[in-house]
Design a protein around this motif. Structure first.
Motif, PDB file in Angstrom:
ATOM      1  N   ILE A  61      41.739  25.868  40.295  1.00 56.87           N
ATOM      2  CA  ILE A  61      40.624  26.779  40.020  1.00 56.87           C
ATOM      3  C   ILE A  61      39.288  26.061  40.198  1.00 56.87           C
ATOM      4  N   MET A  62      39.240  24.800  39.788  1.00 53.49           N
ATOM      5  CA  MET A  62      38.020  24.003  39.942  1.00 53.49           C
ATOM      6  C   MET A  62      37.629  23.910  41.414  1.00 53.49           C
ATOM      7  N   ASP A  63      38.589  23.585  42.273  1.00 55.19           N
ATOM      8  CA  ASP A  63      38.303  23.472  43.709  1.00 55.19           C
ATOM      9  C   ASP A  63      37.810  24.807  44.271  1.00 55.19           C
ATOM     10  N   LEU A  64      38.438  25.880  43.834  1.00 51.56           N
ATOM     11  CA  LEU A  64      38.060  27.205  44.320  1.00 51.56           C
ATOM     12  C   LEU A  64      36.620  27.543  43.923  1.00 51.56           C
ATOM     13  N   LEU A  65      36.263  27.273  42.677  1.00 51.29           N
ATOM     14  CA  LEU A  65      34.927  27.636  42.199  1.00 51.29           C
ATOM     15  C   LEU A  65      33.832  26.736  42.778  1.00 51.29           C
TER      16      LEU A  65
ATOM     17  N   ALA B 223      30.578  28.256  44.449  1.00 49.81           N
ATOM     18  CA  ALA B 223      29.222  27.862  44.045  1.00 49.81           C
ATOM     19  C   ALA B 223      28.345  27.507  45.244  1.00 49.81           C
ATOM     20  N   LEU B 224      28.965  27.118  46.348  1.00 47.18           N
ATOM     21  CA  LEU B 224      28.206  26.770  47.550  1.00 47.18           C
ATOM     22  C   LEU B 224      27.769  27.997  48.341  1.00 47.18           C
TER      23      LEU B 224
ATOM     24  N   VAL C 289      39.498  31.112  35.086  1.00 44.64           N
ATOM     25  CA  VAL C 289      38.339  31.123  35.981  1.00 44.64           C
ATOM     26  C   VAL C 289      37.048  31.074  35.174  1.00 44.64           C
ATOM     27  N   PHE C 290      36.944  31.887  34.136  1.00 47.64           N
ATOM     28  CA  PHE C 290      35.729  31.899  33.329  1.00 47.64           C
ATOM     29  C   PHE C 290      35.528  30.572  32.594  1.00 47.64           C
ATOM     30  N   SER C 291      36.611  29.979  32.135  1.00 52.84           N
ATOM     31  CA  SER C 291      36.511  28.695  31.449  1.00 52.84           C
ATOM     32  C   SER C 291      35.968  27.618  32.381  1.00 52.84           C
ATOM     33  N   VAL C 292      36.507  27.553  33.592  1.00 54.17           N
ATOM     34  CA  VAL C 292      36.059  26.554  34.557  1.00 54.17           C
ATOM     35  C   VAL C 292      34.640  26.871  35.025  1.00 54.17           C
ATOM     36  N   ALA C 293      34.332  28.148  35.196  1.00 56.00           N
ATOM     37  CA  ALA C 293      32.988  28.546  35.626  1.00 56.00           C
ATOM     38  C   ALA C 293      31.944  28.116  34.595  1.00 56.00           C
ATOM     39  N   GLN C 294      32.282  28.247  33.329  1.00 61.91           N
ATOM     40  CA  GLN C 294      31.355  27.795  32.293  1.00 61.91           C
ATOM     41  C   GLN C 294      31.153  26.278  32.380  1.00 61.91           C
ATOM     42  N   TYR C 295      32.226  25.561  32.593  1.00 63.18           N
ATOM     43  CA  TYR C 295      32.149  24.099  32.716  1.00 63.18           C
ATOM     44  C   TYR C 295      31.244  23.704  33.883  1.00 63.18           C
ATOM     45  N   LEU C 296      31.306  24.482  34.968  1.00 63.36           N
ATOM     46  CA  LEU C 296      30.513  24.174  36.159  1.00 63.36           C
ATOM     47  C   LEU C 296      29.099  24.731  36.098  1.00 63.36           C
ATOM     48  N   GLY C 297      28.752  25.404  35.009  1.00 61.87           N
ATOM     49  CA  GLY C 297      27.421  25.980  34.877  1.00 61.87           C
ATOM     50  C   GLY C 297      27.237  27.273  35.639  1.00 61.87           C
ATOM     51  N   MET C 298      28.345  27.943  35.969  1.00 65.32           N
ATOM     52  CA  MET C 298      28.270  29.164  36.765  1.00 65.32           C
ATOM     53  C   MET C 298      28.209  30.430  35.909  1.00 65.32           C
ATOM     54  N   MET C 299      28.116  30.269  34.587  1.00 62.02           N
ATOM     55  CA  MET C 299      27.953  31.429  33.707  1.00 62.02           C
ATOM     56  C   MET C 299      26.507  31.544  33.238  1.00 62.02           C
TER      57      MET C 299
END
Length: 345
Positions: free
Chosen positions: A119-123, A127-128, A146-156
């Motif tokens: 999921i990390m690789d996908l997000l 993000a790009l 997906v939402f958990s990883v998105a939050q980690y990546l700052g995408m929320m």
């Protein structure tokens, strides 16, 4: 299906529904699914499939109308890569094109168990992309990850818009409370929920359900559709017998044994066509509202709540219906009025 069967309730998966529908067609057994939303499960290919829920054709129409309402022209979609996900996104693509919008990037999640790293690789790829409006059409396990990883990546954070299909509202309605880390990752998300009218019947059932479960288990729209499905079969069988229907079966000489499966023991329901016709002609008011089918064997008056996740819960911010489009008024209050749009088919 060695045991003589006259109707099937379920399954909860669109992927499984595709398979079982083929068998139901051959054996003339009506298959009533309260959870299979794949729009390609159509009556022409699967004549014994009866959808006792809303098709994703309408859900994606609602998503497209939200996108058009806010003037967004491009969206990224993340979806579960199976029949349910692919066909839902195909419907969304068509609905967006009607509004001169488009899907600029698609990211598929493999069905089954998925590791967080995948999921990390996908997000990271998502993000790009230039589009910051993201539609998530998944299942609960992969969607929440997906939402958990998105939050980690700052995408929320501000700058992103997330729209989840009704898998998320089903989770929110089913559990009494989510872990705080889960609710933190959902803040600001828009989601769709199949609309069920606020009625005395619905409130009475909800009260009984809470007493039965001790308040430990919520009830989502699919549970309400399952309840109405049982009542539909019961009422249809009463009418079926009143019309002279009978329970009898015939062997199909085309079916041969296949090792341990004993396929030759499956039999055809002789009066299956009559029961199917009776089911499609039955109508009543259930927990989900008016249960009645149109010429395309779809439930009439498809509609959705639009909800926004805030704090430890969510609030309803509007509605979408095939009759009136986006509105702040409940769909059932608008049906007596003249429509302000042409209904989708």
């Amino acid at each position: 299906m060695e045991t003589d069967i006259v109707a099937i309730l379920g399954p909860q998966s669109s992927v499984v529904a595709h398979i079982i529908s083929l068998v139901a067609n051959e054996l003339h057994i009506p298959l009533l699914s309260f959870a299979a939303t794949d729009p390609t499960l159509a009556s022409l290919q699967f004549p014994y499939f009866v959808r006792m829920t809303q098709s994703d054709f309408y859900q994606m129409s609602a998503v497209a109308e939200i996108v058009g309402h806010y003037g967004w022209k491009e969206v990224t979609v993340i979806y579960i890569d199976d029949d349910y996900g692919r066909n839902g996104i195909s419907a969304l693509n068509d609905r967006l094109a009607e509004r001169r919008c488009k899907i600029s990037y698609k990211a598929g999640i493999p069905p089954g168990s998925v590791k967080r790293g995948r999921i990390m690789d996908l997000l990271v790829k998502v993000a790009l992309m230039e589009a910051r409006v993201i539609v998530l059409h998944a299942n609960p396990d992969s969607g929440l990850m997906v939402f958990s990883v998105a939050q980690y990546l700052g995408m929320m954070a501000n700058g992103y818009v997330w729209i989840a299909t009704d898998w998320l509202s089903s989770v929110l309605d089913s559990v009494v409370s989510l872990p705080s880390e889960t609710t933190d990752s959902l803040q600001g998300v828009l989601a769709l929920r199949q609309h069920t009218p606020d009625s005395d019947q619905n409130r009475a059932f909800s009260s009984r359900w809470k007493r039965l479960t001790g308040g430990s288990l919520g009830l989502n729209a699919y549970g309400l559709y399952a309840y109405d499905s049982v009542w539909l079969v019961a009422q249809a069988l009463d009418a079926f017998f009143d019309d002279g229907g009978s329970i009898s079966f015939s062997s199909d000489t085309r079916i041969k044994s296949n090792g341990s499966l004993h396929l030759e023991k499956m039999t055809i329901f002789d009066d299956g066509p009559l029961l199917l016709k009776t089911i499609l002609g039955t109508n009543f008011t259930g927990l989900t509202g008016l249960v009645e089918f149109d010429y395309d064997r779809s439930l009439i008056q498809p509609s959705y709540d639009i909800i926004n996740v805030i704090g430890t819960g969510f609030r309803r911010i509007g509605y979408w219906s095939n009759y009136s489009g986006l509105s702040t008024d409940a769909p059932e209050t608008l049906y007596p009025k003249a429509p302000n749009r042409v209904s989708l088919k």
